[in-house]
Scaffold this motif. Structure first.
Motif, PDB file in Angstrom:
ATOM      1  N   ASP A 182       2.678 -12.099  17.904  1.00 16.04           N
ATOM      2  CA  ASP A 182       3.402 -12.976  18.822  1.00 16.04           C
ATOM      3  C   ASP A 182       4.831 -12.512  19.042  1.00 16.04           C
ATOM      4  OD1 ASP A 182       4.680 -13.624  16.479  1.00 16.04           O
ATOM      5  OD2 ASP A 182       4.248 -15.770  16.557  1.00 16.04           O
ATOM      6  N   GLY A 183       5.141 -11.294  18.642  1.00 16.21           N
ATOM      7  CA  GLY A 183       6.483 -10.758  18.794  1.00 16.21           C
ATOM      8  C   GLY A 183       7.341 -10.957  17.565  1.00 16.21           C
ATOM      9  N   ASP A 184       7.044 -11.952  16.734  1.00 11.04           N
ATOM     10  CA  ASP A 184       7.787 -12.193  15.495  1.00 11.04           C
ATOM     11  C   ASP A 184       6.964 -11.821  14.265  1.00 11.04           C
ATOM     12  OD1 ASP A 184      10.148 -13.248  16.676  1.00 11.04           O
ATOM     13  OD2 ASP A 184       9.104 -15.142  17.023  1.00 11.04           O
ATOM     14  N   VAL A 185       5.680 -12.166  14.301  1.00 18.23           N
ATOM     15  CA  VAL A 185       4.765 -11.880  13.194  1.00 18.23           C
ATOM     16  C   VAL A 185       3.604 -11.058  13.736  1.00 18.23           C
ATOM     17  CG1 VAL A 185       3.237 -12.853  11.444  1.00 18.23           C
ATOM     18  CG2 VAL A 185       5.379 -14.019  12.015  1.00 18.23           C
ATOM     19  N   ARG A 186       3.331  -9.946  13.083  1.00 19.80           N
ATOM     20  CA  ARG A 186       2.216  -9.089  13.505  1.00 19.80           C
ATOM     21  C   ARG A 186       1.250  -8.924  12.339  1.00 19.80           C
ATOM     22  NH1 ARG A 186       4.778  -4.457  14.783  1.00 19.80           N
ATOM     23  NH2 ARG A 186       4.255  -3.385  12.850  1.00 19.80           N
ATOM     24  N   VAL A 187      -0.042  -9.049  12.622  1.00 17.28           N
ATOM     25  CA  VAL A 187      -1.083  -8.875  11.610  1.00 17.28           C
ATOM     26  C   VAL A 187      -1.947  -7.695  12.022  1.00 17.28           C
ATOM     27  CG1 VAL A 187      -3.026  -9.940  10.415  1.00 17.28           C
ATOM     28  CG2 VAL A 187      -1.071 -11.344  11.109  1.00 17.28           C
ATOM     29  N   THR A 188      -2.111  -6.756  11.114  1.00 13.48           N
ATOM     30  CA  THR A 188      -2.861  -5.533  11.395  1.00 13.48           C
ATOM     31  C   THR A 188      -3.971  -5.361  10.369  1.00 13.48           C
ATOM     32  OG1 THR A 188      -0.820  -4.514  12.207  1.00 13.48           O
ATOM     33  CG2 THR A 188      -2.669  -3.042  11.777  1.00 13.48           C
ATOM     34  N   ASP A 189      -5.146  -5.006  10.839  1.00 14.18           N
ATOM     35  CA  ASP A 189      -6.274  -4.665   9.975  1.00 14.18           C
ATOM     36  C   ASP A 189      -6.220  -3.163   9.735  1.00 14.18           C
ATOM     37  OD1 ASP A 189      -8.649  -4.914   8.547  1.00 14.18           O
ATOM     38  OD2 ASP A 189      -9.893  -4.617  10.316  1.00 14.18           O
ATOM     39  N   VAL A 190      -6.084  -2.746   8.491  1.00 15.17           N
ATOM     40  CA  VAL A 190      -5.938  -1.326   8.147  1.00 15.17           C
ATOM     41  C   VAL A 190      -7.120  -0.920   7.285  1.00 15.17           C
ATOM     42  CG1 VAL A 190      -4.491   0.414   7.046  1.00 15.17           C
ATOM     43  CG2 VAL A 190      -3.427  -1.522   8.228  1.00 15.17           C
ATOM     44  N   ARG A 191      -7.869   0.060   7.753  1.00 12.60           N
ATOM     45  CA  ARG A 191      -9.029   0.562   7.005  1.00 12.60           C
ATOM     46  C   ARG A 191      -8.813   2.034   6.684  1.00 12.60           C
ATOM     47  NH1 ARG A 191     -14.323  -2.589   8.979  1.00 12.60           N
ATOM     48  NH2 ARG A 191     -13.309  -4.442   9.850  1.00 12.60           N
ATOM     49  N   CYS A 192      -8.928   2.346   5.406  1.00 16.39           N
ATOM     50  CA  CYS A 192      -8.711   3.714   4.930  1.00 16.39           C
ATOM     51  C   CYS A 192      -9.987   4.224   4.275  1.00 16.39           C
ATOM     52  CB  CYS A 192      -7.553   3.738   3.926  1.00 16.39           C
ATOM     53  SG  CYS A 192      -7.339   5.332   3.108  1.00 16.39           S
ATOM     54  N   ARG A 193     -10.460   5.359   4.746  1.00 12.72           N
ATOM     55  CA  ARG A 193     -11.579   6.036   4.102  1.00 12.72           C
ATOM     56  C   ARG A 193     -11.010   7.237   3.365  1.00 12.72           C
ATOM     57  NH1 ARG A 193     -13.606   4.327   8.972  1.00 12.72           N
ATOM     58  NH2 ARG A 193     -13.035   6.254  10.038  1.00 12.72           N
ATOM     59  N   ALA A 194     -11.119   7.218   2.037  1.00 15.24           N
ATOM     60  CA  ALA A 194     -10.461   8.244   1.240  1.00 15.24           C
ATOM     61  C   ALA A 194     -11.263   8.541  -0.014  1.00 15.24           C
ATOM     62  CB  ALA A 194      -9.051   7.803   0.865  1.00 15.24           C
ATOM     63  N   ARG A 195     -11.119   9.726  -0.510  1.00 19.02           N
ATOM     64  CA  ARG A 195     -11.689  10.094  -1.801  1.00 19.02           C
ATOM     65  C   ARG A 195     -10.687   9.731  -2.901  1.00 19.02           C
ATOM     66  NH1 ARG A 195     -10.691  16.560  -0.781  1.00 19.02           N
ATOM     67  NH2 ARG A 195      -8.435  16.527  -1.147  1.00 19.02           N
ATOM     68  N   ALA A 196     -11.127   9.792  -4.149  1.00 20.50           N
ATOM     69  CA  ALA A 196     -10.224   9.521  -5.262  1.00 20.50           C
ATOM     70  C   ALA A 196      -9.111  10.567  -5.269  1.00 20.50           C
ATOM     71  CB  ALA A 196     -10.996   9.569  -6.576  1.00 20.50           C
ATOM     72  N   ALA A 197      -7.876  10.095  -5.336  1.00 19.39           N
ATOM     73  CA  ALA A 197      -6.724  10.998  -5.312  1.00 19.39           C
ATOM     74  C   ALA A 197      -5.518  10.289  -5.904  1.00 19.39           C
ATOM     75  CB  ALA A 197      -6.413  11.436  -3.875  1.00 19.39           C
ATOM     76  N   PRO A 198      -4.612  11.033  -6.574  1.00 17.46           N
ATOM     77  CA  PRO A 198      -3.397  10.409  -7.101  1.00 17.46           C
ATOM     78  C   PRO A 198      -2.443  10.042  -5.970  1.00 17.46           C
ATOM     79  CG  PRO A 198      -3.312  12.779  -7.390  1.00 17.46           C
ATOM     80  CD  PRO A 198      -4.691  12.468  -6.877  1.00 17.46           C
ATOM     81  N   ALA A 199      -1.409   9.293  -6.310  1.00 20.03           N
ATOM     82  CA  ALA A 199      -0.426   8.888  -5.313  1.00 20.03           C
ATOM     83  C   ALA A 199       0.220  10.106  -4.668  1.00 20.03           C
ATOM     84  CB  ALA A 199       0.640   8.002  -5.961  1.00 20.03           C
ATOM     85  N   GLY A 200       0.361  10.057  -3.349  1.00 19.46           N
ATOM     86  CA  GLY A 200       0.910  11.184  -2.600  1.00 19.46           C
ATOM     87  C   GLY A 200       2.370  10.983  -2.250  1.00 19.46           C
ATOM     88  N   ALA A 201       2.761  11.522  -1.104  1.00 17.90           N
ATOM     89  CA  ALA A 201       4.150  11.458  -0.673  1.00 17.90           C
ATOM     90  C   ALA A 201       4.540  10.030  -0.296  1.00 17.90           C
ATOM     91  CB  ALA A 201       4.373  12.392   0.515  1.00 17.90           C
ATOM     92  N   ALA A 202       5.828   9.743  -0.369  1.00 16.94           N
ATOM     93  CA  ALA A 202       6.329   8.402  -0.074  1.00 16.94           C
ATOM     94  C   ALA A 202       6.171   8.079   1.408  1.00 16.94           C
ATOM     95  CB  ALA A 202       7.793   8.286  -0.481  1.00 16.94           C
ATOM     96  N   GLU A 203       5.828   6.820   1.684  1.00 15.24           N
ATOM     97  CA  GLU A 203       5.707   6.306   3.046  1.00 15.24           C
ATOM     98  C   GLU A 203       6.637   5.118   3.196  1.00 15.24           C
ATOM     99  OE1 GLU A 203       1.702   5.266   3.948  1.00 15.24           O
ATOM    100  OE2 GLU A 203       0.860   7.048   2.998  1.00 15.24           O
TER     101      GLU A 203
END
Length: 279
Positions: free
Chosen positions: A17-38
């Protein structure tokens, strides 16, 4: 969530609505340690709906699974990884400074970079956000954020010795994979996976996650049940067995205890609204 370069990430706006945004995020990934900062431009509340991922915040690595959440600060770098294959799915509630302060309180209401614990009704509301009328989503998201902020920080003790934290996290990773299996001796199986005695794990896990292993497994089963019901699962007996319950009645009792309603009523509440009939 992911920093894995070989992972695939799909995002879809559920409501904005311009103030609050809701996003559906789907990640397909293999097992992996934490990567670079986001980093992101807005403060956001991340609510896992499926799978498990790790987040490194302020030098501390924590696991996030359905029934938990985390607030991420704008412009702050966070590292994400996956302790097991399969990736994850999350709802991300994002808001600007003014909207966030109004919803969560002047102090922000929820500490950033800390693991939050949701009650079953919070998890139900998060799943319902994905099936609600698009125009109603920002309002439901605002209520979710406000309610969590009013209840305060559900994070268990952060002063746990690293050795106890490690065995608790290994057990959580084990449960993320095996929660739907009817394991007759859950504590023994999880302790073997964590490499410690059952009684040591029982104490370490409750100190790290604030609940027992059985309660944690039940939360994962509830999350999986809500996803299936939101997708229209009709054969409740088959769903019960697929989640590791002995029978339909066992499943019904557990869901009623968590949410105050049987599976059929929860499914009806999660169904997308019917389109309005032309007048």
């Amino acid at each position: 969530m992911t920093s894995d370069p070989v992972a695939t990430l799909d995002t879809a706006t559920v409501g904005d609505d311009g103030d609050v945004r809701v996003t559906d995020v789907r990640c397909r990934a293999r097992a992996a340690p934490a990567g670079a900062a986001e980093a992101g431009p807005l403060r956001r509340l991340v609510l896992p709906l499926r799978g498990v991922f790790s987040c490194v915040a302020g030098g501390e690595e924590m696991l996030l699974e359905p029934g938990s959440g985390i607030v991420l600060e704008p412009g702050e770098g966070y590292r994400f990884g996956h302790p097991v294959d399969g990736g994850d799915q999350c709802l991300v509630l994002a808001a600007g400074e003014a909207a966030w302060a109004e919803l969560a309180g002047p102090s922000g209401g929820l500490p950033a970079g800390r693991r939050l614990v949701l009650a079953p009704p919070d998890l139900l509301r998060a799943v319902r956000l994905r099936t609600a009328d698009r125009q109603a989503v920002p309002e439901l998201a605002a209520l979710t954020l406000g309610d969590l902020a009013a209840r305060g920080d559900g994070h268990p003790s952060a002063d746990l010795p690293p050795s106890r934290r490690r065995v608790a996290d290994r057990a959580a990773e084990f449960l993320a994979v095996h929660y739907a299996e009817p394991l007759p001796r859950l504590l023994d199986a999880a302790a073997a996976a964590a490499g410690c005695s059952p009684y040591h794990l029982a104490r370490a896990f409750r100190a790290a996650y604030g609940v027992t292993l059985h309660a944690y497994r039940e939360r994962l089963r509830t999350a999986a049940a809500l996803r299936a019901l939101a997708e229209g699962a009709d054969d409740l007996a088959t769903l019960a067995v697929s989640l590791g319950y002995a029978h339909h009645g066992h499943f019904t009792r557990r869901l009623r205890r968590a949410l105050g309603a049987p599976p059929s009523r929860v499914r009806d509440a999660l169904r997308p609204p019917l389109p309005a009939s032309p007048r």
